[in-house]
Motif scaffolding. Structure first.
Motif, short mmCIF file in Angstrom:
data_model
loop_
_atom_site.label_atom_id
_atom_site.label_comp_id
_atom_site.label_asym_id
_atom_site.label_seq_id
_atom_site.Cartn_x
_atom_site.Cartn_y
_atom_site.Cartn_z
N CYS A 58 0.75 -1.22 -0.15
CA CYS A 58 0.06 -0.05 -0.08
C CYS A 58 0.79 1.18 0.03
N THR A 59 0.27 2.29 0.13
CA THR A 59 1.15 3.39 0.32
C THR A 59 0.98 4.16 1.88
N LEU A 60 2.07 4.96 2.18
CA LEU A 60 1.85 5.52 3.53
C LEU A 60 0.60 6.40 3.58
N GLY A 61 0.14 7.04 2.50
CA GLY A 61 -0.87 7.90 2.45
C GLY A 61 -2.36 7.28 2.74
N MET A 62 -2.20 5.95 2.14
CA MET A 62 -3.34 5.03 2.54
C MET A 62 -3.52 4.73 4.19
N ILE A 63 -2.32 4.51 4.71
CA ILE A 63 -2.42 4.28 6.11
C ILE A 63 -2.76 5.10 6.92
N VAL A 64 -2.07 6.62 6.57
CA VAL A 64 -2.40 7.67 7.59
C VAL A 64 -3.89 8.11 7.39
N SER A 65 -4.30 8.19 5.98
CA SER A 65 -5.71 8.69 5.74
C SER A 65 -6.68 7.70 6.68
N SER A 66 -6.43 6.50 6.76
CA SER A 66 -7.51 5.51 7.50
C SER A 66 -7.16 5.38 8.90
N LYS A 67 -6.00 5.83 9.25
CA LYS A 67 -5.36 5.66 10.73
C LYS A 67 -5.20 4.14 11.05
N LYS A 68 -6.01 3.57 10.51
CA LYS A 68 -5.85 1.83 10.88
C LYS A 68 -6.42 1.32 9.87
N ILE A 69 -5.73 0.17 9.03
CA ILE A 69 -6.31 -0.54 8.20
C ILE A 69 -6.16 -2.23 8.51
N THR A 70 -7.20 -2.99 7.98
CA THR A 70 -7.11 -4.42 8.06
C THR A 70 -7.06 -5.11 6.51
N ARG A 71 -6.39 -5.79 6.14
CA ARG A 71 -6.42 -6.29 4.86
C ARG A 71 -5.88 -7.72 4.59
N THR A 72 -6.42 -8.29 3.62
CA THR A 72 -5.87 -9.67 3.45
C THR A 72 -4.57 -9.78 3.14
N LEU A 73 -3.81 -10.88 3.53
CA LEU A 73 -2.55 -11.02 3.19
C LEU A 73 -2.48 -12.09 1.63
N LEU A 74 -1.67 -11.64 0.82
CA LEU A 74 -1.79 -12.02 -0.45
C LEU A 74 -0.56 -12.69 -0.65
N LEU A 75 -0.71 -13.73 -1.84
CA LEU A 75 0.64 -14.28 -2.04
C LEU A 75 1.14 -13.50 -3.57
N GLY A 76 2.45 -13.87 -3.74
CA GLY A 76 2.97 -12.94 -4.82
C GLY A 76 2.17 -12.83 -6.14
N ASN A 77 1.17 -13.88 -6.41
CA ASN A 77 0.18 -13.68 -7.63
C ASN A 77 -0.60 -12.96 -7.37
N GLY A 78 -1.13 -12.20 -6.14
CA GLY A 78 -2.15 -11.54 -5.82
C GLY A 78 -3.32 -12.24 -5.41
#
Length: 484
Positions: A58-78
């Motif tokens: 992700c980008t640092l901007g995405m993290i600070v704009s949400s304050k906290k994010i929870t996302r699925t962990l992905l493999l190299g193929n997405g």
């Protein structure tokens, strides 16, 4: 490039990592991050020796704009790496407290032969080398032994390194124009101690001259320095507002006047080259991809001006480039780019180059946002244009009115026209006035000629265009006394 890694949580499928990553934050850059998780099998430091559990980018901007994010962990193929999730939270580290001190003196020693003293104070903190380091000097108050200094505000980090218990030293002098200031006296105190001062109960500190104290048996002091009030407040930063949930609302305005040239002609500024871009698209990408991280729904109105529209070929200075006037929103920067490319064949380039309708359009929404009692929305209008503004008086008036609202205007000039009028709107050199003489409350226009960045990496354009934005956001909310 590996920045850092956490400790290992042993035998744990729901670890909370104590390790914090410290990263410098730059709003005007896209800062890409990748978090990868591994299962530690051996004591090796080499990552390939351990089992990969999934990653998230992700980008640092995405993290600070949400304050906290929870996302699925992905493999190299997405594809998802099992059921694993990652949660990332951000907080700002800088100490943004400021201290405001209101000081006075009483019965200070008289140092001038023919009059009273001209006292001023100096504040010192201990430096790393053990020596005292000057932090602040008050103004001089002439001809008095009972001075009242103007209240002053300094960052708490400057005054005591943010440590309110740290001893600071205050020295009082009598000013002499030849620079040989006479020492009146000194004392040591701490911010914690000075904060005991209240308006009704000032804190009185004895000003001591050690030489006099040694010499005279009945020496009491060389006067009293009074802390009338001492307040610590927070000076909010741009990040404080973003972490507090402020959304940046992005609108783009595109110039479709005839001076741009026929978009089917390769010499036109709207001609899309075989690489699929032109200066308009480059400007939209450069600015949009940074701002889109700070808007939760990523729906951006995209407006055009200076063209004749089907079916009746009336000139419009404020039309939705997706031809949907009730819903001019495009999804993400990609959506703006698609709507732009799709509308080019269907409109006729015309004129004149009127800016005020689009500025007033965004200002209407910014004015609605002021009804809320919170720092929740700030509007950014990106205008991309090839030429000279036709409605300069109306535009100046629109900008001066907009300077009272939560909005900023970025103008990117494309092509090789004379942009003197744009420089004028960008109030860097002097305050912008409307034709009626009203002054802008703050400078909200940033103008950048694209030609200066033609051969530079696209990041440099975004930096130049967005560098002033964080302070414009803070300045507005501060002016309104709105905390994050």
């Amino acid at each position: 490039l590996q920045l850092d890694r956490t400790e290992t949580a042993v035998n744990n499928l729901n670890p909370a990592f104590a390790k914090k990553f410290i990263i410098d934050y730059h709003f005007e850059e896209v800062q890409k991050l990748k978090f990868a998780l591994f299962d530690q099998d051996k004591s090796s430091m080499q990552l390939y020796e351990h089992d990969f559990l999934g990653e998230f980018s992700c980008t640092l901007g995405m993290i600070v704009s949400s304050k906290k994010i929870t996302r699925t962990l992905l493999l190299g193929n997405g594809k998802p790496a099992g059921k694993g999730m990652i949660t990332i939270a951000a907080q700002e580290l800088s100490d943004n407290r400021v201290i405001t001190l209101s000081m006075a003196g009483r019965k200070l020693d008289k140092k001038d032969l023919f009059g009273k003293s001209d006292p001023f104070l100096e504040f010192y903190k201990p430096g790393d080398d053990g020596k005292w380091m000057l932090v602040h000097r008050t103004e001089v108050i002439k001809y008095t032994l009972d001075p009242i200094w103007k209240p002053f505000t300094v960052p708490l980090v400057s005054l005591c390194d943010g440590d309110v218990e740290k001893l600071i030293k205050v020295m009082c002098y009598d000013y002499d124009s030849d620079g040989g200031h006479d020492f009146i006296g000194e004392f040591q105190t701490s911010v914690a101690r000075m904060c005991e001062a209240q308006d009704a109960f000032p804190l009185e500190l004895e000003c001591i001259n050690p030489k006099k104290q040694k010499k005279k048996k009945n020496y009491k002091n060389s006067g009293i320095v009074i802390v009338k009030s001492c307040k610590i407040t927070r000076d909010f930063s741009f990040l404080d507002y973003i972490l507090g949930g402020c959304q940046l609302m992005f609108t783009v305005g595109i110039d479709f006047t005839a001076s741009n040239g026929n978009p089917r002609d390769p010499s036109s500024l709207h001609y899309i080259n075989p690489m699929g871009t032109n200066e308009y698209l480059s400007a939209i990408w450069a600015v949009g991809q940074i701002i889109q991280d700070y808007d939760s729904d990523k729906m951006f109105p995209a407006l055009g001006f200076g063209a004749q529209l089907p079916p009746d070929w009336k000139v419009s200075h404020e039309f939705a480039i997706n031809f949907n006037p009730t819903n001019p929103f495009c999804s993400g920067v990609e959506g703006i780019v698609q709507a732009y490319s799709a509308c080019l064949p269907h409109i006729r380039f015309y004129g004149p180059t009127n800016f005020s309708p689009i500025i007033n359009h965004v200002a209407r929404f910014a004015a609605q946002a002021t009804q809320q009692e919170a720092a929740s929305q700030y509007f950014i209008l990106l205008i991309i244009t090839d030429g000279v503004i036709s409605d300069m008086d109306e535009t100046r008036h629109a900008v001066v009115q907009a300077s009272k609202l939560p909005m900023s205007i970025i103008i990117v000039g494309v092509g090789n026209a004379d942009f003197a009028a744009m420089e004028f709107l960008d109030g860097d050199s002097r305050v912008l006035r409307s034709h009626t003489g009203e002054e802008a409350v703050r400078d909200i226009v940033q103008f950048v000629p694209f030609r200066d960045f033609r051969n530079a990496p696209k990041e440099t354009l975004a930096k130049a265009v967005l560098a002033e934005l964080p302070q414009q956001v803070v300045q507005y909310f501060k002016h309104q006394n709105l905390p994050p």
